[in-house]
Design a protein around this motif. Structure first.
Motif, PDB file in Angstrom:
ATOM      1  N   ALA A 177       0.887  -1.249   0.005  1.00  0.00           N
ATOM      2  CA  ALA A 177       0.000  -0.118   0.175  1.00  0.00           C
ATOM      3  C   ALA A 177       0.814   1.257  -0.088  1.00  0.00           C
ATOM      4  CB  ALA A 177      -0.958   0.000   1.190  1.00  0.00           C
ATOM      5  N   TRP A 178       0.806   2.056   1.089  1.00  0.00           N
ATOM      6  CA  TRP A 178       1.713   3.320   1.099  1.00  0.00           C
ATOM      7  C   TRP A 178       3.185   2.584   1.089  1.00  0.00           C
ATOM      8  CZ3 TRP A 178       0.019   8.073   0.143  1.00  0.00           C
ATOM      9  CH2 TRP A 178       0.915   9.059   0.318  1.00  0.00           C
ATOM     10  N   GLY A 179       3.606   1.740   1.544  1.00  0.00           N
ATOM     11  CA  GLY A 179       4.827   1.247   1.513  1.00  0.00           C
ATOM     12  C   GLY A 179       5.195   0.828   0.013  1.00  0.00           C
ATOM     13  N   GLY A 180       4.180   0.235  -0.421  1.00  0.00           N
ATOM     14  CA  GLY A 180       4.414  -0.199  -1.831  1.00  0.00           C
ATOM     15  C   GLY A 180       4.576   1.004  -2.750  1.00  0.00           C
ATOM     16  N   TYR A 181       3.834   2.073  -2.368  1.00  0.00           N
ATOM     17  CA  TYR A 181       3.963   3.209  -3.239  1.00  0.00           C
ATOM     18  C   TYR A 181       5.503   4.015  -2.925  1.00  0.00           C
ATOM     19  CZ  TYR A 181       4.144   8.717  -3.038  1.00  0.00           C
ATOM     20  OH  TYR A 181       4.628   9.922  -2.963  1.00  0.00           O
ATOM     21  N   LEU A 182       5.921   3.825  -1.604  1.00  0.00           N
ATOM     22  CA  LEU A 182       7.260   4.536  -1.379  1.00  0.00           C
ATOM     23  C   LEU A 182       8.205   3.635  -2.080  1.00  0.00           C
ATOM     24  CD1 LEU A 182       6.890   5.362   2.335  1.00  0.00           C
ATOM     25  CD2 LEU A 182       6.910   7.005   0.484  1.00  0.00           C
ATOM     26  N   THR A 183       7.889   2.434  -2.203  1.00  0.00           N
ATOM     27  CA  THR A 183       9.147   1.476  -2.834  1.00  0.00           C
ATOM     28  C   THR A 183       9.211   1.830  -4.247  1.00  0.00           C
ATOM     29  OG1 THR A 183       8.581  -0.356  -1.399  1.00  0.00           O
ATOM     30  CG2 THR A 183       9.499  -0.914  -3.591  1.00  0.00           C
ATOM     31  N   LEU A 184       8.198   2.266  -5.019  1.00  0.00           N
ATOM     32  CA  LEU A 184       8.244   2.473  -6.474  1.00  0.00           C
ATOM     33  C   LEU A 184       8.907   3.887  -6.690  1.00  0.00           C
ATOM     34  CD1 LEU A 184       4.766   1.522  -8.193  1.00  0.00           C
ATOM     35  CD2 LEU A 184       7.130   0.256  -7.912  1.00  0.00           C
ATOM     36  N   LEU A 185       8.602   4.721  -5.534  1.00  0.00           N
ATOM     37  CA  LEU A 185       9.131   6.238  -5.650  1.00  0.00           C
ATOM     38  C   LEU A 185      10.533   6.157  -5.581  1.00  0.00           C
ATOM     39  CD1 LEU A 185       8.557   9.187  -6.123  1.00  0.00           C
ATOM     40  CD2 LEU A 185       8.215   9.467  -3.380  1.00  0.00           C
ATOM     41  N   GLY A 186      10.891   5.361  -4.342  1.00  0.00           N
ATOM     42  CA  GLY A 186      12.357   5.093  -3.987  1.00  0.00           C
ATOM     43  C   GLY A 186      13.091   4.304  -5.265  1.00  0.00           C
ATOM     44  N   LEU A 187      12.726   3.679  -5.980  1.00  0.00           N
ATOM     45  CA  LEU A 187      13.435   3.012  -7.078  1.00  0.00           C
ATOM     46  C   LEU A 187      13.646   3.885  -8.131  1.00  0.00           C
ATOM     47  CD1 LEU A 187      11.564  -0.491  -7.755  1.00  0.00           C
ATOM     48  CD2 LEU A 187      13.770  -0.096  -6.525  1.00  0.00           C
ATOM     49  N   GLY A 188      12.776   5.074  -8.316  1.00  0.00           N
ATOM     50  CA  GLY A 188      12.776   6.084  -9.354  1.00  0.00           C
ATOM     51  C   GLY A 188      13.683   7.281  -8.680  1.00  0.00           C
ATOM     52  N   THR A 189      13.634   7.647  -7.523  1.00  0.00           N
ATOM     53  CA  THR A 189      14.390   8.607  -7.111  1.00  0.00           C
ATOM     54  C   THR A 189      15.532   8.419  -6.360  1.00  0.00           C
ATOM     55  OG1 THR A 189      13.227   8.699  -4.975  1.00  0.00           O
ATOM     56  CG2 THR A 189      12.384  10.002  -6.765  1.00  0.00           C
ATOM     57  N   GLN A 190      15.761   7.172  -5.900  1.00  0.00           N
ATOM     58  CA  GLN A 190      17.169   6.711  -5.141  1.00  0.00           C
ATOM     59  C   GLN A 190      17.592   5.361  -5.829  1.00  0.00           C
ATOM     60  OE1 GLN A 190      15.501   6.044  -1.515  1.00  0.00           O
ATOM     61  NE2 GLN A 190      15.870   8.019  -0.492  1.00  0.00           N
ATOM     62  N   PRO A 191      17.838   5.547  -7.169  1.00  0.00           N
ATOM     63  CA  PRO A 191      18.025   3.968  -8.141  1.00  0.00           C
ATOM     64  C   PRO A 191      19.388   3.494  -7.538  1.00  0.00           C
ATOM     65  CG  PRO A 191      18.537   5.933  -9.350  1.00  0.00           C
ATOM     66  CD  PRO A 191      17.675   6.618  -8.181  1.00  0.00           C
ATOM     67  N   GLU A 192      20.209   4.489  -7.080  1.00  0.00           N
ATOM     68  CA  GLU A 192      21.664   3.732  -6.672  1.00  0.00           C
ATOM     69  C   GLU A 192      21.478   2.849  -5.382  1.00  0.00           C
ATOM     70  OE1 GLU A 192      21.129   7.873  -4.406  1.00  0.00           O
ATOM     71  OE2 GLU A 192      20.725   6.920  -6.557  1.00  0.00           O
ATOM     72  N   LEU A 193      20.424   2.996  -4.606  1.00  0.00           N
ATOM     73  CA  LEU A 193      20.416   2.429  -3.137  1.00  0.00           C
ATOM     74  C   LEU A 193      19.974   1.255  -3.233  1.00  0.00           C
ATOM     75  CD1 LEU A 193      19.096   5.631  -0.953  1.00  0.00           C
ATOM     76  CD2 LEU A 193      21.502   5.003  -1.596  1.00  0.00           C
ATOM     77  N   TRP A 194      19.221   0.632  -4.338  1.00  0.00           N
ATOM     78  CA  TRP A 194      18.395  -0.510  -4.103  1.00  0.00           C
ATOM     79  C   TRP A 194      18.539  -1.611  -5.221  1.00  0.00           C
ATOM     80  CZ3 TRP A 194      16.785   0.435   0.516  1.00  0.00           C
ATOM     81  CH2 TRP A 194      16.550   1.747   1.042  1.00  0.00           C
TER      82      TRP A 194
END
Length: 588
Positions: A448-465
């Motif tokens: 849910a919101w955690g899934g949203y943050l996952t997609l946003l994180g993959l796009g805005t912090q690609p080097e971390l994950w």
């Protein structure tokens, strides 16, 4: 027991919710359990000790209650697991099911409140409007309340003369006001503490003729109890010296309050005497209390667990109240507390380490939903499955989480999504620097919101994950707003300052689809086909752009909404996630 058998056994183990009893017939109780393989409603006669299954629905049953006299069991029946349907009821001892209000069209549930005279206040939302009706068997329902902003019924007095409604008429669904009206909708009293100060109605006193209302206010930047007489306007605030957010309930005679204090991922139970103002700590094990309620005997029953110990229904008299049946869930590992300096203050996080292997571990960041929720020292079959698979599990109570006061929760505004991820990144750096997590094998995951943050994180912090797993995520705020349930639209407006037409830049800046071209890591997306909270169409748009940019991805859809109430489906989804991690992070 092998690791796979162990984690699956935790999902298959019978679990149950705290029994809810009739106010005037306390030996008649209901609870929900997954004993049949699907979460369903059960009736429990405490006098005879007999139990019986009340509902049997393919997608399971999420909402149920019992009337104050103990004569009827009520439950909400949606159509296809889409949280859109009608309220039904059945006699406590069994008999034919009947619609509570046959003349009302289906809608999204906003609660139901019952009186001793057979009246039911029903809150349903549909077509951009929130409505509360009063219904009685054999009679045409009566419209009590209607508004375009979110509203839901909090409670009805035992005699049915007063009805409490939480509403967002003043423009902020996240900080509701509380109104009490008469049985025909006539105003009786209202509590509104102004912007960013919510008042949440809980329950009327459980004594016939007692008009006092128990509520939670935020006047000191955290949730605290308030006893209010809507007829006279008299208020009494209950204050505790100890930190943490508070929840409350009445003792059966209306002379005391049970308080649950939630602080730093653990729970503490108290009794407050309204006569003398005395506060007594009730001894409970170290861990988390999911639900609690005082019995007429004076003891408190509560649902308890910790990260290492599975749930049990306990009593403050030291006894186990009722066994869910079947084999118990295997235990897991305890959690460790982390306090990490972050851009908005100290971040509290929890880490679970696998029992075998050596650090630095492959690691999964499990981001909680909500966002107005938080991770706690409670039993989680999902987290335990990752630990059994050799992963360290990190859970972050980022800004926007509950449990740390109103200021921490309300810090989520403006750059929504980016604020939470800044905290997640700070915790990631901390666990990497201290040798807990392998920086090249970190998975970002959430629901849910955690899934949203996952997609946003993959796009805005690609080097971390190294990889991402997003279950029922928001991928595009604008498209989600167009398709989602009414209450979620109200929440979107409150969180982002308006509708997509009013705040197009904010909706775009906070949407994962805006950054899809920057995704570098493989991503697994799980989506409910009938989900009204994180609708499928906006996920399909995101997936289409992933494919257009040639990004590696997998998609799994299932015929239910959000977290499935069917045990076999939950096991299938966790299996898929672990296999995805095995393929892309090489943890096994």
């Amino acid at each position: 027991m092998k690791a796979e058998e162990r984690w699956q056994a935790r999902f298959r183990a019978s679990r149950m919710t705290l029994p809810l009893w009739a106010r005037q017939a306390p030996n008649r109780s209901i609870y929900r359990s997954n004993a049949s393989g699907t979460w369903e409603v059960y009736a429990w006669d405490r006098t005879t000790g007999s139990t019986r299954q009340v509902t049997d629905r393919v997608k399971g049953t999420a909402h149920a209650t019992i009337d104050p006299t103990g004569q009827w069991i009520y439950w909400f029946a949606d159509t296809e697991g889409d949280e859109f349907g009608e309220w039904w009821r059945q006699p406590f001892n069994g008999g034919p099911d009947e619609l509570v209000a046959p003349d009302l069209p289906p809608g999204q549930p906003g609660g139901i409140a019952l009186s001793i005279n057979g009246a039911a206040a029903i809150s349903l939302a549909s077509e951009g409007t929130f409505r509360i009706h009063v219904a009685r068997a054999g009679e045409t329902s009566r419209l009590l309340y209607e508004h375009a902003e979110a509203a839901w019924v909090a409670d009805m007095s035992l005699d049915g003369r007063l009805i409490a409604i939480n509403h967002g008429e003043y423009g902020d669904f996240r900080h509701p006001a509380l109104r009490v009206v008469g049985q025909f909708g006539e105003p009786v009293g209202e509590l509104y503490d102004g912007p960013e100060r919510g008042v949440l109605g809980l329950r009327f006193a459980p004594v016939t003729g007692d008009r006092r209302m128990l509520a939670l206010h935020e006047r000191r930047r955290r949730q605290e109890p308030l006893v209010w007489d809507p007829m006279t306007g008299e208020q009494r605030e209950i204050w505790l010296r100890d930190s943490g957010d508070l929840a409350a309930d009445w003792y059966h005679d209306g002379r005391g309050l049970m308080l649950v204090r939630d602080n730093r991922a653990r729970s503490y139970l108290h009794r407050y005497d309204l006569g003398g103002g005395g506060l007594t700590l009730i001894d409970t094990p170290h861990g988390v209390i999911e639900e609690a309620a005082p019995r007429p005997s004076g003891h408190v029953e509560y649902s308890w667990s910790s990260a290492s110990r599975p749930p049990v229904i306990r009593s403050s008299n030291g006894q186990v109240v009722l066994n869910a049946g079947g084999p118990a869930a295997p235990p897991s590992v305890p959690v460790e507390d982390l306090d990490v300096p972050g851009p908005g203050g100290l971040i509290h996080a929890l880490v679970s380490r696998p029992e075998s292997g050596s650090a630095p571990f492959p690691t999964v960041f499990l981001l909680h939903g909500g966002p107005t929720a938080h991770d706690r020292d409670a039993f989680s079959p999902e987290a335990a499955a990752w630990v059994d698979a050799g992963f360290a599990v990190v859970r972050v109570n980022y800004r926007g989480s509950t449990g740390y006061g109103s200021a921490w929760r309300d810090a989520l505004h403006g750059e929504v999504g980016h604020i939470e991820l800044a905290d997640v990144a700070a915790v990631r750096e901390w666990v990497v620097e201290r040798g807990i997590a392998d920086p090249d094998r970190i998975v970002l995951s959430g629901t849910a919101w955690g899934g949203y943050l996952t997609l946003l994180g993959l796009g805005t912090q690609p080097e971390l994950w190294a990889a991402g797993i997003a279950a029922v995520p928001i991928a595009c705020h604008q498209t989600s707003y167009e398709d989602e349930a009414e209450s979620l639209r109200a929440y979107h407006r409150a969180l982002l300052g308006g509708s997509p037409d009013e705040q197009p830049e904010r909706y775009a800046a906070s949407s994962p689809i805006t950054y899809v071209h920057q995704v570098e890591s493989p991503v697994l997306i799980l989506a409910g086909e009938n989900d009204t909270r994180c609708p499928l169409r906006q996920i399909e748009k995101y997936v289409a752009q992933l494919a257009e940019h040639g990004r590696e991805h997998e998609v799994y859809t299932y015929d239910a909404v959000r977290g499935s109430l069917v045990v076999a489906e939950r096991i299938a989804q966790i299996t898929l996630q672990l296999e995805f991690a095995r393929k892309h992070v090489y943890a096994f």
